[in-house]
Design an enzyme around this catalytic site. Structure first.
Site, PDB file in Angstrom:
ATOM      1  N   HIS A 364       0.820  -1.217   0.000  1.00  0.00           N
ATOM      2  CA  HIS A 364       0.000   0.000   0.000  1.00  0.00           C
ATOM      3  C   HIS A 364       0.849   1.260   0.000  1.00  0.00           C
ATOM      4  O   HIS A 364       0.479   2.270  -0.586  1.00  0.00           O
ATOM      5  CB  HIS A 364      -0.941  -0.033   1.192  1.00  0.00           C
ATOM      6  CG  HIS A 364      -1.684  -1.312   1.223  1.00  0.00           C
ATOM      7  ND1 HIS A 364      -1.778  -2.103   2.325  1.00  0.00           N
ATOM      8  CD2 HIS A 364      -2.284  -1.956   0.224  1.00  0.00           C
ATOM      9  CE1 HIS A 364      -2.426  -3.195   2.000  1.00  0.00           C
ATOM     10  NE2 HIS A 364      -2.742  -3.134   0.737  1.00  0.00           N
ATOM     11  N   ASN A 629      -2.856  -5.369 -15.047  1.00  0.00           N
ATOM     12  CA  ASN A 629      -1.923  -5.927 -14.056  1.00  0.00           C
ATOM     13  C   ASN A 629      -2.353  -7.331 -13.652  1.00  0.00           C
ATOM     14  O   ASN A 629      -1.559  -8.266 -13.640  1.00  0.00           O
ATOM     15  CB  ASN A 629      -1.873  -5.051 -12.792  1.00  0.00           C
ATOM     16  CG  ASN A 629      -1.588  -3.609 -13.107  1.00  0.00           C
ATOM     17  OD1 ASN A 629      -0.988  -3.316 -14.131  1.00  0.00           O
ATOM     18  ND2 ASN A 629      -2.028  -2.706 -12.244  1.00  0.00           N
ATOM     19  N   ARG A 640       2.281 -11.142 -10.306  1.00  0.00           N
ATOM     20  CA  ARG A 640       2.678  -9.776 -10.653  1.00  0.00           C
ATOM     21  C   ARG A 640       3.665  -9.186  -9.659  1.00  0.00           C
ATOM     22  O   ARG A 640       4.305  -8.172  -9.925  1.00  0.00           O
ATOM     23  CB  ARG A 640       1.441  -8.875 -10.788  1.00  0.00           C
ATOM     24  CG  ARG A 640       0.666  -8.699  -9.509  1.00  0.00           C
ATOM     25  CD  ARG A 640      -0.692  -8.053  -9.737  1.00  0.00           C
ATOM     26  NE  ARG A 640      -0.712  -6.651  -9.400  1.00  0.00           N
ATOM     27  CZ  ARG A 640      -1.807  -5.893  -9.364  1.00  0.00           C
ATOM     28  NH1 ARG A 640      -2.987  -6.415  -9.681  1.00  0.00           N
ATOM     29  NH2 ARG A 640      -1.748  -4.640  -9.051  1.00  0.00           N
ATOM     30  N   CYS A 677      -6.718  -0.014 -18.084  1.00  0.00           N
ATOM     31  CA  CYS A 677      -6.298   0.794 -16.939  1.00  0.00           C
ATOM     32  C   CYS A 677      -5.161   0.177 -16.115  1.00  0.00           C
ATOM     33  O   CYS A 677      -4.895   0.627 -15.013  1.00  0.00           O
ATOM     34  CB  CYS A 677      -7.478   1.122 -16.036  1.00  0.00           C
ATOM     35  SG  CYS A 677      -8.125  -0.285 -15.161  1.00  0.00           S
TER      36      CYS A 677
HETATM   37  C1  PEP Z   1      -5.210  -4.104 -12.625  1.00  0.00           C
HETATM   38  O1  PEP Z   1      -5.258  -5.227 -12.125  1.00  0.00           O
HETATM   39  O2  PEP Z   1      -4.685  -3.856 -13.720  1.00  0.00           O
HETATM   40  C2  PEP Z   1      -5.793  -2.953 -11.923  1.00  0.00           C
HETATM   41  C3  PEP Z   1      -5.882  -1.779 -12.498  1.00  0.00           C
HETATM   42  O3  PEP Z   1      -6.179  -3.141 -10.642  1.00  0.00           O
HETATM   43  P1  PEP Z   1      -5.147  -3.224  -9.398  1.00  0.00           P
HETATM   44  O4  PEP Z   1      -3.798  -2.880  -9.911  1.00  0.00           O
HETATM   45  O5  PEP Z   1      -5.666  -2.294  -8.385  1.00  0.00           O
HETATM   46  O6  PEP Z   1      -5.275  -4.673  -9.005  1.00  0.00           O
HETATM   47 MG    MG Z   2      -6.617  -5.597 -10.477  1.00  0.00          MG
END
Ligand code: PEP
Ligand code: MG
Length: 747
Positions: A364, A629, A640, A677
Site C-alpha cells: 500500500h 496488471n 505480478r 487501466c
Molecule cells: C489491474 O489489475 O490492472 C488494476 C488496475 O487493478 P489493481 O492494480 O488495483 O489490481
Molecule cells: Mg486488479
C-alpha cells in the site's frame, strides 16, 4: 560463566577502555588494541581486518604478523578463513588452520607458522564491518569462554568503528558513513530525485560500549526492561477489537519481552564488561544475523519481533526517542526499513523520494508513492545502517539505484538526467490542453488512475480527461475501523467535486489478496491473489458492497455516476453485482433521494475467462475496463509481485496482443466502450501498441499522461500496425524491438 573468565573478559574490556580513552590517531589505537588483546589472551597473533569496500577486507593492524603487510594484505569477501568469517558472520575456531576448508596462505604475513586460528565477525546490527582474529603456534581450539570474550571485544570494536575511532592520519581507513555507496534495489516507482536523507527511524548511537560498573548497568537494564514490559502490556490492553490471530501475534511479542533467556544473555554481557545498551545491541546483532539467514517464515517473524523490542529497549536506555527532533532536511528522501501507508500519508507529498530496505511492488505504501509520483526504490539492502540524516542522496527510480553520498562525477551525470527530465516536463506541460491526436487523425482519451482525494489536483496538472480508475480500497486500508456510509459518501462527493465535471470511474472495493483490511479477519489462503477477493467478497458480504454503492449514489446526488466492479470472472457475477446496485437504487428511490443520471455500470476484465463470456455480457455492460496488471498475471500464470517470474513475460508478445485484439473485437461488435487501466497503459511504447491494436481509451498514473500523449502525437498508427504485422510475419515473438526502433525514428 566461570569467575576467572568473567574477570578476564572484564579486565580486557577495561584495558580496552583505557587504551581508547588515551586518544591518539586511529592507527595508533588499532595497534594498541591488537597488542593488548594478544597479551591478554596469550596468543602470538592478533589482527584486525576491516572492510575497505563492500567486497574487500584489509589487514588494518596486527600483532605477530609481518608489519609490512598492514594495509597491503587484502582479501575478497569469502576468501580464506578471514573472508569466510566475514561472509558467513560466523566464528571459525580451528586448531589446525592450514588444513581447514578455505585456508589461504598469505606469504607476506608469514602466517604459516601459526596453527590455531579463531576469527570472530566485527558486526553491528547485522552489518559486517570486519573480522577480529587471534592465532597461536600451538594447535589448540580456543575455549567457548575465550571465543565469548573475543565476541564482546568485537562488539566494542564495531561500535568504535561506527563512531570513527580508527580514522585518521596513517590509518589508511576512511571514516564510516563518508564514502559514496551505491545501493541496488527494485523499481517501485520511476522518476529521478536529488535530495538529503531523512531517516524514518533515527539510528540509535551507542557512544559508551564499555562500563566499569556492572552493578549499575544491571540496574539500568532491569529498569529499562521493566519499562519496556509495561509499554508492551499497555499496547496490548489498548488495542481494541483484536482478532484471535492478532492476539496470538501480540502474545508472542509479549512473550519475547518477558523472555528469561534474552535477559540472561544480556546480563552476562554486562557482567563481562559491556554497558546495558551495548549488551542489547550485541544480542540484537546476533538476532539480525540469524534473521538474515533464517528461511522459516515463523522464525523470521519471531526474530523481527526481537529486533523491534531491542530497538524499543535501546531508545529507553539512550533516551533517543523515535522523534529525535531532527528537522526534515530540504528535499527529503525518506529512508526506512519499511513503512505503512498511514505513516507515508502523514509525511505527505513533501518527500522527494523514498528508498526502503524491504517493501513490495504491490504494497500500500507503494500504491501511495505511485499515486504521488514519488520515486520509490524497494529492497535496497543495508541502506538504513549506512545512511545518516542529512546525507546527500540521488534516487534513480528508473533503474532502482540509489547513490548515497555521490561523488562529483555521478552527481553531474545525474543532474544532466534531471535537467532532461525537467525539459521533458516542460514539453508535456506545453501540450497539456492539446488532444492525444495521432498523425493519422485518431484521437485517444487519456484518463488518470487515482485512489485518494489528494490525487485529484493532478487531473488539472496532467491534462487527463477524467479519472478512469478510482481505487476505493485505499480509503478502507488506511483506517483502523470500517468507514461509515456517511463518511464515504462525503468523501466521494468531494472527489466528484474536485474532478470539476470530469468523469470519475469508481471501482468498488478490491480487498482480499494482498490488500487486507486491518479490521477484517485475515483469511489464511494458500493463493490469495486467486482467492476470496474483490467482487467475490462483495457478493458474499453484500452488506459492505451495498453500503459502498449507497454512498456512491448519494455522493452523485442526481448527477452522473460511473461504477465498475473489479475482478469479475463470470457473467453471473456481473449480474449479481448489478442486482445489488439495482436494490440500492430502488431503496434510494423509495426514500425520495435523487438517482444518478446518467449512470454507467461496467466490469473490469482481469481474468482471461471473462473475455470468453457469452455475447450477453458484452451487451449488458455499459463499458469494460481491462485491468492489465491482474489480467497479465493470470494470462501468463506469473505472479505480478514476483520479480523472478514477472519479467519473463512481455505485454507486447504475440499471444497477449492477440488476446487483447479479441477483446477489442468483441467490444466493437457489441458496441461496448472499452478502456485499459493497468500499469502498461502508462508506458509510452505499450500505449502506442495498444492504440494500434484498437484501444481508444487508456487510464494511467497522472505522471504518465504527458509522456504517453507526447508520443501518440508523433506517430501514425497505420505505420505502427505495418511494423507490427511485419514483425509477426518475420516470426518475432514480441513487437517490442521492432516498434521501439520505429518510434526512435519518429521523435
Ligand atoms: C489491474 O489489475 O490492472 C488494476 C488496475 O487493478 P489493481 O492494480 O488495483 O489490481
Ligand atoms: Mg486488479
Amino acid at each position: 560463566m566461570p569467575d576467572r573468565v568473567e574477570s578476564e573478559s572484564r579486565k580486557l574490556l577495561e584495558r580496552l577502555r583505557l587504551a581508547l580513552a588515551e586518544g591518539g590517531e586511529g592507527q595508533e589505537r588499532l595497534d594498541n588494541i591488537v597488542e593488548l588483546i594478544a597479551t591478554s589472551m596469550q596468543t602470538e597473533v592478533c589482527s584486525i581486518y576491516l572492510f575497505r569496500d563492500n567486497e574487500t577486507l584489509e589487514l588494518c593492524a596486527t600483532q605477530g604478523l609481518a608489519m609490512e603487510s598492514v594495509h597491503k594484505t587484502r582479501l575478497r569477501l569469502g576468501e580464506g578463513l578471514v573472508g569466510r568469517v566475514a561472509r558467513t558472520r560466523r566464528v571459525i575456531n580451528a586448531a589446525d588452520a592450514p588444513s581447514a576448508r578455505g585456508f589461504r596462505y598469505m606469504p607476506e604475513t608469514g602466517e604459516e607458522r601459526y596453527s590455531s586460528f579463531c576469527g570472530v565477525p566485527i558486526q553491528r546490527l547485522g552489518d559486517a564491518l570486519g573480522v577480529l582474529v587471534v592465532q597461536s603456534k600451538d594447535a589448540r581450539e580456543f575455549t567457548a569462554d575465550e571465543v565469548y570474550a573475543l565476541e564482546v571485544v568485537a562488539m566494542v570494536l564495531a561500535e568504535m568503528t561506527e563512531l570513527g575511532a580508527f580514522v585518521g592520519e596513517g590509518a589508511a581507513l576512511s571514516a564510516r558513513h563518508q564514502n559514496p555507496v551505491l545501493f541496488r534495489g527494485t523499481v517501485a516507482q520511476e522518476g529521478a530525485a536529488e535530495g538529503n536523507v531523512f531517516l524514518h527511524e533515527a539510528r540509535v548511537v551507542v557512544t559508551n560500549p564499555i562500563s566499569d560498573d556492572p552493578d549499575l548497568e544491571l540496574v539500568r537494564l532491569r529498569d529499562a526492561v521493566e519499562e519496556l514490559r509495561s509499554s508492551v502490556d499497555a499496547l496490548l490492553s489498548g488495542s481494541r477489537q483484536m482478532t484471535t490471530d492478532q492476539l496470538e501475534i501480540f502474545e508472542a511479542y509479549r512473550m519475547f519481552a518477558n523472555s528469561r533467556s534474552w535477559m540472561r544473555r544480556m546480563e552476562a554481557d554486562i557482567v563481562n564488561g559491556l554497558t546495558a545498551e551495548a549488551a542489547v545491541e550485541k544480542e540484537q546483532s546476533l538476532a539480525r544475523t540469524r534473521l538474515n539467514q533464517a528461511g522459516d517464515a515463523y522464525m523470521r517473524e519471531r526474530l523481527n519481533d526481537l529486533d523491534d523490542l531491542s530497538n524499543r529497549l535501546l531508545r529507553i536506555l539512550t533516551g533517543q526517542g523515535k522523534d529525535t527532533g531532527v528537522d526534515m532536511p530540504d528535499n527529503p528522501i525518506l529512508i526506512a526499513r519499511n513503512i505503512g501507508p498511514g505513516e507515508l500519508l502523514d509525511y505527505g507529498k513533501k518527500l522527494r523520494g523514498i528508498v526502503l530496505e524491504e517493501g513490495s511492488v504491490g504494497s500500500h505504501a507503494t500504491v501511495v508513492a505511485r499515486a504521488w509520483a514519488i520515486p520509490l526504490i524497494i529492497n535496497a539492502k543495508g541502506i538504513t545502517t549506512e545512511a545518516l540524516n542529512g546525507d546527500p542522496i540521488l534516487v534513480d527510480g528508473d533503474h532502482g539505484i540509489a547513490h548515497l553520498r555521490p561523488d562529483e562525477a555521478v552527481h553531474s551525470a545525474f543532474r544532466d538526467k534531471l535537467a532532461m527530465q525537467t525539459r521533458a516536463q516542460e514539453r508535456y506541460a506545453s501540450i497539456r490542453d492539446e488532444p492525444a491526436l495521432t498523425k493519422c487523425g485518431t484521437e485517444l482519451s487519456l484518463f488518470m488512475n487515482a485512489g485518494l482525494l489528494a490525487d485529484l489536483p493532478s487531473l488539472e496538472g496532467s491534462g487527463a480527461k477524467g479519472v478512469g480508475l478510482f481505487r476505493t480500497e485505499l480509503q478502507f486500508l488506511i483506517r483502523t475501523q470500517m468507514p461509515k456510509r456517511q463518511e464515504l459518501s462525503a468523501l466521494y462527493a468531494r472527489v466528484i467535486n474536485a474532478a470539476g465535471g470530469k468523469p470519475v470511474a469508481f471501482r468498488t472495493l478490491d480487498i482480499g489478496s494482498d490488500k487486507v483490511l486491518p479490521y477484517m479477519k485475515p483469511n489464511d489462503e494458500p493463493n490469495p491473489a486467486m482467492g476470496w477477493r474483490a467482487i467475490r467478497v462483495g457478493l458474499d458480504k453484500p452488506g459492505i458492497l451495498r453500503m459502498q454503492l449507497q454512498a456512491l449514489v448519494r455522493a452523485a446526488n442526481g448527477g452522473p455516476l460511473t461504477v465498475m466492479f473489479p475482478f469479475v470472472t463470470l457473467l453471473s457475477e456481473y449480474r449479481d453485482a448489478k442486482a445489488e446496485l439495482d436494490k440500492v437504487l430502488a431503496r434510494e428511490k423509495r426514500l425520495g433521494n435523487p438517482l444518478p443520471t446518467p449512470l454507467h455500470v461496467g466490469a473490469m476484465l482481469e481474468t482471461p475467462s471473462l473475455a470468453f463470456a457469452p455475447d450477453a455480457f458484452f451487451k449488458e455492460v455499459d463499458f469494460i475496463s481491462v485491468g492489465g496488471n491482474d489480467l497479465k498475471q493470470f494470462f501468463y500464470a506469473a505472479d505480478r509481485e514476483n520479480e523472478r517470474v514477472r519479467k519473463r513475460y512481455d505485454t507486447l508478445s504475440h499471444s497477449f496482443l492477440t488476446f487483447l485484439k479479441m477483446v477489442i473485437k468483441r467490444c466493437d461488435d457489441a458496441g461496448t466502450h472499452l478502456s485499459f487501466c493497468g500499469e502498461d497503459a502508462g508506458r509510452p511504447l505499450e500505449a502506442v501498441c495498444f492504440a494500434a491494436c484498437g484501444f481508444r481509451s487508456l487510464s494511467m498514473r497522472p505522471a504518465s499522461v504527458g509522456p504517453v500523449k507526447h508520443l501518440l502525437r508523433k506517430v501514425d498508427l497505420n505505420d505502427v500496425r505495418a511494423v507490427m504485422d511485419a514483425a509477426w510475419e518475420r516470426g518475432d515473438l514480441s513487437v517490442r524491438d521492432a516498434v521501439s526502433t520505429y518510434l526512435k525514428s519518429c521523435v
